[in-house]
Design a protein around this motif. Sequence first.
Motif, PDB file in Angstrom:
ATOM      1  N   LEU A 187      25.007  28.361 -60.935  1.00 57.74           N
ATOM      2  CA  LEU A 187      26.412  28.533 -61.333  1.00 57.74           C
ATOM      3  C   LEU A 187      27.244  27.449 -60.656  1.00 57.74           C
ATOM      4  N   GLU A 188      27.865  26.641 -61.514  1.00 57.09           N
ATOM      5  CA  GLU A 188      28.694  25.559 -61.014  1.00 57.09           C
ATOM      6  C   GLU A 188      30.055  26.118 -60.592  1.00 57.09           C
ATOM      7  N   ASN A 189      30.652  25.510 -59.539  1.00 58.80           N
ATOM      8  CA  ASN A 189      32.015  25.879 -59.111  1.00 58.80           C
ATOM      9  C   ASN A 189      32.193  27.356 -58.766  1.00 58.80           C
ATOM     10  N   VAL A 190      31.290  27.876 -57.925  1.00 57.66           N
ATOM     11  CA  VAL A 190      31.496  29.266 -57.462  1.00 57.66           C
ATOM     12  C   VAL A 190      32.760  29.329 -56.608  1.00 57.66           C
ATOM     13  N   ALA A 191      33.083  28.215 -55.966  1.00 59.12           N
ATOM     14  CA  ALA A 191      34.388  28.013 -55.321  1.00 59.12           C
ATOM     15  C   ALA A 191      34.706  26.537 -55.576  1.00 59.12           C
ATOM     16  N   GLY A 192      35.917  26.127 -55.243  1.00 56.64           N
ATOM     17  CA  GLY A 192      36.304  24.757 -55.591  1.00 56.64           C
ATOM     18  C   GLY A 192      35.286  23.736 -55.089  1.00 56.64           C
ATOM     19  N   GLY A 193      34.631  23.031 -55.994  1.00 56.01           N
ATOM     20  CA  GLY A 193      33.687  21.970 -55.626  1.00 56.01           C
ATOM     21  C   GLY A 193      32.384  22.490 -55.038  1.00 56.01           C
ATOM     22  N   ILE A 194      32.154  23.766 -55.147  1.00 64.54           N
ATOM     23  CA  ILE A 194      30.910  24.325 -54.561  1.00 64.54           C
ATOM     24  C   ILE A 194      30.051  24.923 -55.679  1.00 64.54           C
ATOM     25  N   ASP A 195      28.740  24.607 -55.651  1.00 66.37           N
ATOM     26  CA  ASP A 195      27.790  25.140 -56.639  1.00 66.37           C
ATOM     27  C   ASP A 195      26.806  26.066 -55.924  1.00 66.37           C
ATOM     28  N   GLU A 196      26.295  27.014 -56.679  1.00 65.00           N
ATOM     29  CA  GLU A 196      25.331  27.943 -56.064  1.00 65.00           C
ATOM     30  C   GLU A 196      24.162  28.127 -57.011  1.00 65.00           C
ATOM     31  N   PHE A 197      22.954  28.136 -56.473  1.00 67.17           N
ATOM     32  CA  PHE A 197      21.784  28.372 -57.323  1.00 67.17           C
ATOM     33  C   PHE A 197      20.663  29.068 -56.564  1.00 67.17           C
ATOM     34  N   MET A 198      19.777  29.622 -57.399  1.00 66.32           N
ATOM     35  CA  MET A 198      18.661  30.367 -56.807  1.00 66.32           C
ATOM     36  C   MET A 198      17.360  29.676 -57.201  1.00 66.32           C
ATOM     37  N   ILE A 199      16.451  29.531 -56.243  1.00 63.76           N
ATOM     38  CA  ILE A 199      15.145  28.961 -56.590  1.00 63.76           C
ATOM     39  C   ILE A 199      14.059  29.965 -56.219  1.00 63.76           C
ATOM     40  N   ARG A 200      12.958  29.846 -56.904  1.00 70.57           N
ATOM     41  CA  ARG A 200      11.820  30.736 -56.612  1.00 70.57           C
ATOM     42  C   ARG A 200      10.738  29.928 -55.921  1.00 70.57           C
ATOM     43  N   GLN A 201      10.312  30.401 -54.764  1.00 71.05           N
ATOM     44  CA  GLN A 201       9.247  29.703 -54.045  1.00 71.05           C
ATOM     45  C   GLN A 201       8.066  30.652 -53.836  1.00 71.05           C
TER      46      GLN A 201
END
Length: 490
Positions: free
Chosen positions: A126-140
Amino acid sequence: MSVLKNYINGSWVSSVSTETVDVINPATAELLAKVPYGNATAKDLNDAVAAAQDAYLQWKNVPVLKRIQPLFKLKQLLEDNQEEISKLITMECGKTLAESSGELQRAIENVEVAAGAPILMQSEFLENVAGGIDEFMIRQPLGVTSCIAPFNFPAMISFWFLPYAIACGNSMIVKPSEKVPLTMMKIFELLHQLDLPKGLVNMVHGGKGTVDAILDNPDVKSVSFVGSTPVAKYIYARGTANGKRVQAQGGAKNPVVILPDADIEMTSQIIADSVYGCAGQRCLAASVVITVEKNDKFRDSLYETAKARAVGYGLNKGTEMGPVISKESKSRVESLIAEGVKEGGSLLLDGRDSKVNGFENGNFIKPTIIENIPLDGELIKTEIFGPVMSLLHMKTIDEAIAFINRNKYGNMACMFTSSGSSARRFRNEAMAGNIGINIGVAAPMAQFPFSGWKESFFGDLHGQGRHAVEFFTQTKVVVERWPKEWSRKF
Ligand code: NAD
């Protein structure tokens, strides 16, 4: 007779244990092999974990599209060796050749679904969860994973786990049932041809000694168990106490409800296949059959279909049902039938003391039907795991559903009816993880989780499909900031 070897770090090696148990053909009583056993097998297990840990450290960085390539070759090898593997399953486990090849087909389907890992492992961004901040989930991947299998599906059950584990970047140790290790020996010969990194897949024989070493070794990150409920509970408790991810499938006592509007002939045939297929040694075997309103036509039809079943050696043409796994199992099932009669049930069909011509030493029990066992007795609660139908008659659907929902197990519940609304209500209210509507063995295909509720399952994520991918990966969430002012001007 030589003792079976373990497969550790890409080689066949002898166990350090000198203790063994016999692998016996349940139809002929022939000694097929000797398998390592006892507490000393813990050393074999720990050697396998060390190799699997090294393999995992390389494998986790191999791109997923490369990791699934061996699965395509594995599918081909399993298909090319279908006849030999099916024969081995029948020889050590007793089921008919058609049942054995059906089992192998289900294993192959899991290889096919696991080859979808490049899509199944994808995650969220998800892009722009806050101003200029992106968040993502990876599977390892988790690391070294393990699978402990029961006797009744020597090929299929390990495949609810193994192809997913390796496609997701883990290594794995398989401990087959000591009663039926030969099928997995053959399958590991095929795995050996895949050029996987040494130590990526390992097989260690044994019983409780090997299992306890799996549960206690800190480098084993997950345990996938299938077997009886007491052992499932033990494995879940000890494995989770040691910080491992555990999925533990247990036993069952599966009810089937027949409404008066069901098709008699189709229903009787399907139910007989469910109760007596694999000699009743399936975790999805129908065990308690309930007719709503006493229905003599069904009763007669169930009786005739059960009686007509051809019992014999699974390798012989025309055999529809083989023996149970061992002498102990035969005597346990026969004592449970006697117990049901003592409790007040009446025998409509008694398959005890059965002999099959030419196979006098086999563990045969013919189809049995015991009617009207008391609802407050012991047999109604006990998993029989043999070719025995308990036949009950109830007045209403409400009574049948209430009975099902009191069952301590929740592996499967089925209903036979031609009414969509009765079926819909059943699907909604019956408390079991796998539901069949006009189906006798509601076995989920590889794309779906092999569900199971109550004392039939301990854990959160089941085997097969997306659940398996989730089980064999851990999620990592990343929050990133890349300020605009840091961007270089070119
Ligand atoms: P089991 O529990 O006796 O053995 C299963 C595995 O556990 C074997 O590998 C065995 O070596 C190991 N084991 C046995 N006793 C142990 C102990 N005390 N401590 C540690 N490990 C131990 O089961 P089984 O007789 O091989 O298989 C039949 C059972 O499996 C039935 O109850 C059946 O319903 C169940 N089953 C369940 C499913 C499901 O999906 N829910 C599928 C197949 C079989």
